[in-house]
Write a protein that holds these residues in place. Structure first.
Motif, mmCIF file in Angstrom:
data_model
loop_
_atom_site.group_PDB
_atom_site.id
_atom_site.type_symbol
_atom_site.label_atom_id
_atom_site.label_comp_id
_atom_site.label_asym_id
_atom_site.label_seq_id
_atom_site.Cartn_x
_atom_site.Cartn_y
_atom_site.Cartn_z
ATOM 1 N N MET B 103 55.739 -22.957 29.554
ATOM 2 C CA MET B 103 57.444 -22.954 28.722
ATOM 3 C C MET B 103 58.427 -22.991 30.065
ATOM 4 S SD MET B 103 58.492 -22.797 25.856
ATOM 5 C CE MET B 103 59.980 -22.777 25.006
ATOM 6 N N TYR B 104 58.350 -22.184 31.265
ATOM 7 C CA TYR B 104 59.298 -22.206 32.070
ATOM 8 C C TYR B 104 59.447 -23.310 32.678
ATOM 9 C CZ TYR B 104 58.378 -17.440 30.693
ATOM 10 O OH TYR B 104 58.262 -16.285 29.878
ATOM 11 N N LEU B 105 58.464 -23.883 33.364
ATOM 12 C CA LEU B 105 58.652 -25.204 34.046
ATOM 13 C C LEU B 105 59.218 -26.412 33.051
ATOM 14 C CD1 LEU B 105 58.053 -26.050 36.625
ATOM 15 C CD2 LEU B 105 55.737 -26.939 36.492
ATOM 16 N N ALA B 106 58.396 -26.309 31.977
ATOM 17 C CA ALA B 106 58.739 -27.419 31.293
ATOM 18 C C ALA B 106 60.330 -27.317 30.604
ATOM 19 C CB ALA B 106 57.557 -27.520 29.905
ATOM 20 N N SER B 107 60.760 -26.248 30.420
ATOM 21 C CA SER B 107 62.238 -25.954 29.929
ATOM 22 C C SER B 107 63.165 -26.370 30.913
ATOM 23 C CB SER B 107 62.491 -24.971 29.046
ATOM 24 O OG SER B 107 62.128 -23.831 30.283
ATOM 25 N N ALA B 108 62.441 -25.968 32.044
ATOM 26 C CA ALA B 108 63.575 -26.330 33.372
ATOM 27 C C ALA B 108 63.530 -27.988 33.698
ATOM 28 C CB ALA B 108 63.052 -25.727 34.541
ATOM 29 N N LEU B 109 62.611 -28.526 33.504
ATOM 30 C CA LEU B 109 62.432 -30.194 33.728
ATOM 31 C C LEU B 109 62.991 -30.670 32.611
ATOM 32 C CD1 LEU B 109 58.610 -30.532 34.686
ATOM 33 C CD2 LEU B 109 60.732 -31.008 36.159
ATOM 34 N N TYR B 110 63.220 -30.187 31.445
ATOM 35 C CA TYR B 110 63.690 -31.012 30.204
ATOM 36 C C TYR B 110 65.181 -30.634 30.530
ATOM 37 C CZ TYR B 110 65.559 -31.346 25.306
ATOM 38 O OH TYR B 110 66.171 -31.929 24.416
ATOM 39 N N VAL B 111 65.700 -29.472 30.886
ATOM 40 C CA VAL B 111 67.088 -29.364 30.903
ATOM 41 C C VAL B 111 67.730 -30.348 32.261
ATOM 42 C CG1 VAL B 111 69.179 -27.772 31.745
ATOM 43 C CG2 VAL B 111 67.326 -26.987 30.078
ATOM 44 N N PHE B 112 66.796 -30.473 33.336
ATOM 45 C CA PHE B 112 67.411 -31.081 34.533
ATOM 46 C C PHE B 112 67.388 -32.661 33.848
ATOM 47 C CE2 PHE B 112 66.077 -33.620 38.042
ATOM 48 C CZ PHE B 112 67.317 -33.350 38.872
ATOM 49 N N ALA B 113 66.294 -33.209 33.276
ATOM 50 C CA ALA B 113 66.299 -34.494 32.908
ATOM 51 C C ALA B 113 67.394 -34.867 31.860
ATOM 52 C CB ALA B 113 64.908 -34.761 32.395
ATOM 53 N N VAL B 114 67.611 -33.914 31.017
ATOM 54 C CA VAL B 114 68.535 -34.291 30.072
ATOM 55 C C VAL B 114 70.177 -34.390 30.564
ATOM 56 C CG1 VAL B 114 69.763 -33.424 27.915
ATOM 57 C CG2 VAL B 114 67.155 -33.420 28.092
ATOM 58 N N LEU B 115 70.319 -33.369 31.659
ATOM 59 C CA LEU B 115 71.620 -33.530 32.237
ATOM 60 C C LEU B 115 71.674 -34.406 33.336
ATOM 61 C CD1 LEU B 115 72.515 -29.582 32.510
ATOM 62 C CD2 LEU B 115 73.124 -31.199 30.639
ATOM 63 N N ALA B 116 70.764 -34.420 34.129
ATOM 64 C CA ALA B 116 70.880 -35.445 35.478
ATOM 65 C C ALA B 116 70.724 -36.990 35.060
ATOM 66 C CB ALA B 116 70.141 -34.864 36.540
ATOM 67 N N ILE B 117 69.696 -37.372 34.264
ATOM 68 C CA ILE B 117 69.417 -38.632 34.241
ATOM 69 C C ILE B 117 70.325 -39.487 33.484
ATOM 70 C CG2 ILE B 117 67.587 -40.344 33.232
ATOM 71 C CD1 ILE B 117 65.579 -38.339 33.688
ATOM 72 N N ALA B 132 68.493 -21.742 35.899
ATOM 73 C CA ALA B 132 69.111 -20.595 35.083
ATOM 74 C C ALA B 132 68.451 -20.638 33.649
ATOM 75 C CB ALA B 132 70.560 -20.906 34.837
ATOM 76 N N THR B 133 68.285 -21.643 33.091
ATOM 77 C CA THR B 133 67.503 -21.748 31.771
ATOM 78 C C THR B 133 66.279 -20.982 31.804
ATOM 79 O OG1 THR B 133 68.668 -23.928 31.381
ATOM 80 C CG2 THR B 133 67.022 -23.093 29.754
ATOM 81 N N ALA B 134 65.261 -21.439 32.772
ATOM 82 C CA ALA B 134 64.026 -20.856 32.832
ATOM 83 C C ALA B 134 64.335 -19.357 33.147
ATOM 84 C CB ALA B 134 63.330 -21.600 33.753
ATOM 85 N N LEU B 135 65.108 -19.277 34.076
ATOM 86 C CA LEU B 135 65.266 -17.667 34.525
ATOM 87 C C LEU B 135 65.651 -16.769 33.144
ATOM 88 C CD1 LEU B 135 65.031 -15.912 37.009
ATOM 89 C CD2 LEU B 135 67.635 -15.913 37.150
ATOM 90 N N ALA B 136 66.772 -17.304 32.244
ATOM 91 C CA ALA B 136 67.062 -16.558 31.501
ATOM 92 C C ALA B 136 65.917 -16.427 30.045
ATOM 93 C CB ALA B 136 68.268 -17.525 30.590
ATOM 94 N N LEU B 137 65.081 -17.481 30.015
ATOM 95 C CA LEU B 137 63.946 -17.477 29.056
ATOM 96 C C LEU B 137 63.046 -16.286 29.386
ATOM 97 C CD1 LEU B 137 62.934 -21.055 28.425
ATOM 98 C CD2 LEU B 137 63.797 -19.531 26.724
ATOM 99 N N TYR B 138 62.710 -16.059 30.834
ATOM 100 C CA TYR B 138 61.855 -15.420 31.364
ATOM 101 C C TYR B 138 62.383 -13.761 31.192
ATOM 102 C CZ TYR B 138 59.106 -12.815 34.755
ATOM 103 O OH TYR B 138 58.159 -11.781 35.403
ATOM 104 N N VAL B 139 63.615 -13.742 31.527
ATOM 105 C CA VAL B 139 64.220 -12.328 31.447
ATOM 106 C C VAL B 139 64.196 -11.899 30.021
ATOM 107 C CG1 VAL B 139 66.240 -10.964 31.932
ATOM 108 C CG2 VAL B 139 65.502 -12.669 33.692
#
Lengths: 304, 160
Positions: B103-117, B132-139
């Motif tokens: 979940m964490y890696l996938a969501s980080a990649l998703y947020v990055f791809a959607v924002l940066a590409i 930050a998204t991955a960290l927030a999910l984890y916490v």
């Protein structure tokens, strides 16, 4: 008349300052829980059950029932503003509430939903008070055939009164039944329709289905039309709230009819979901402005 | 460009094949009556039959020239289709990546791809938001709610 005396005695206990405060707190907490998709009224009540452990029994019941009502109203808030029903019984609210909100009348839609819900609740309380003992006998006599009849009536009215092509509605209903049948059969205990996927043994969660159908669907439509925030902003104009409540009596016949359906469906254990769909269908059928339904002319309320 | 007729037909075929799947799958559980009462497959079987019959009806109506709705020439324009794909395809890849990457890696990649590409954000900012998204999910989930989100095959291989 015994019941009436008891009811009035109940009011003297309930209408004291601490209890009124508790009601306010309960309703606010309830709305908070109801707004969250997936946490319906029953879940909310069970979540807040620990809060009541230190309380007097009467105060605890007041808090929990205010919570329950708050959660029911909260469910209509997301239905109207986001087109995502917070819980099953507010699905019917999305049909008109959301189009109304999108037309720039979110306040009217919210006030109408709350006003008619309050009216329905009042009728329900009055009815239950007078008929409680009789009602209990009817409810106890309900068996599987009666359940089937109530749900069949609700689904049939949905097919007959829905706006789309009837065959498409039938197909959609049947798909819903098939999805609901996934998992362990409650009668025989055998696992069905899982295609060998372990995750499906528990069945498809209602919340997951609703988020996908309403939430994701709404997002995709928004993207297709390149509208950014489709969540309707909801600055509350108190004048508009007042006007909407004043306008309610004009829909008096629809209100009374829906209240009657709500009471009937509430007595019979069909539940609030079936009742709200029925009210919607019937209101649609009887309304002279029927063809405007679904585009934002409507009203309904919940009652159980 | 996709016409309304094509949409109607595609939907009918989709619902129809779902119905066939339901019918075939419910045959495994047995339909009709046995010594234990109604077999578990009976109800799904009937709903499956209704789905198939209704879908066939919709299919025929879609093909018939008289159908009014099917005569709408353009239901989705190419531009709209590209916008839809822009939301749907990354989301589908994201879901598909969860069992593998967690979940964490996938969501980080998703947020990055959607924002940066599509260049909504600069690369460093997109990176920061993804982390930050991955960290927030984890916490929130792992620490506060004590709910374990899927960690994925990759994390298991690394020994988490």
């Amino acid at each position: 008349m015994d019941n009436l005396g008891e009811l009035l005695h109940g009011f003297t206990i309930a209408l004291t300052m601490p209890h009124l405060l508790l009601m306010a707190v309960g309703v606010l907490l309830g709305i908070l829980v109801g707004v969250l998709p997936g946490l319906g009224a029953p879940n909310g009540v069970s979540l807040l059950l620990p809060l009541t452990f230190g309380m007097q029994p009467v105060s605890a019941i007041i808090l929990l029932s205010s919570m329950y009502w708050g959660a029911l109203f909260g469910g209509s808030v997301t239905s109207i503003l986001f087109n995502i029903p917070g819980e099953p019984s507010s699905v019917a609210t999305t049909f008109d509430g959301y189009p109304m909100a999108r037309d720039g009348r979110p306040t009217t839609a919210l006030a109408t939903a709350f006003g008619s819900a309050a009216f329905g609740a009042l009728i329900g309380v009055i009815l239950i008070t007078f008929l409680a003992s009789w009602v209990a006998q009817v409810a106890l006599a309900f068996g599987p055939p009666e359940y089937f009849a109530v749900y069949f009536l609700a689904f049939a009215s949905f097919v007959g009164m829905g706006g789309a092509a009837p065959i498409k509605t039938v197909v959609a209903l049947a798909i819903g039944f098939a999805i609901a049948a996934i998992g362990i059969d409650t009668v025989s205990g055998s696992v069905r329709l899982t295609m060998g996927i372990d995750e499906l043994v528990k069945g498809v969660n209602f919340v997951v289905a609703v988020m996908g159908l309403f939430g994701i669907g709404e997002l995709l439509v928004a993207v297709e039309e390149e509208l950014h925030a489709r969540a309707v902003s909801s600055r509350i104009d108190w004048g508009e709230v007042f006007r909407a409540v004043v306008r309610l009596p004009r829909h008096g016949v629809a209100l009374l009819r829906s209240a009657a359906i709500g009471c009937w469906m509430g007595i019979t254990p069909g539940g609030p979901t079936a009742a709200s769909f029925m009210s919607y269908g019937i209101a649609r059928r009887f309304s002279r402005r029927g063809r405007y339904f679904g585009t934002g002319g409507g009203r309904r309320h919940h009652l159980a | 460009m996709i016409s309304r007729r094509a949409l109607e037909l595609a939907t009918a075929v989709l619902t129809g094949s779902f119905g066939v799947a339901v019918v075939v799958s419910s045959l495994d559980n047995g339909i009709g009556w046995s010594s234990a009462g109604v077999d578990a497959g009976t109800f799904p079987f009937l709903t499956g039959v209704i789905i198939v019959v209704g879908s066939l009806y919709n299919l025929v109506r879609g093909v018939l020239p008289a159908a009014t709705l099917a005569n709408v020439p353009i239901a989705i324009t190419p531009i709209e289709l590209r916008r839809l794909a822009g939301l749907f395809v990354p989301a589908a890849i994201f879901i598909a990546a969860i069992p593998l990457a967690g979940m964490y890696l996938a969501s980080a990649l998703y947020v990055f791809a959607v924002l940066a590409i599509p260049r909504h954000q600069s690369v460093p900012r997109a990176l920061a938001m993804a982390a930050a998204t991955a960290l927030a999910l984890y916490v929130v989930f792992e620490r506060i709610f004590q709910v374990s989100l899927p960690h994925g095959v990759l994390a298991a291989a690394l020994g988490f």
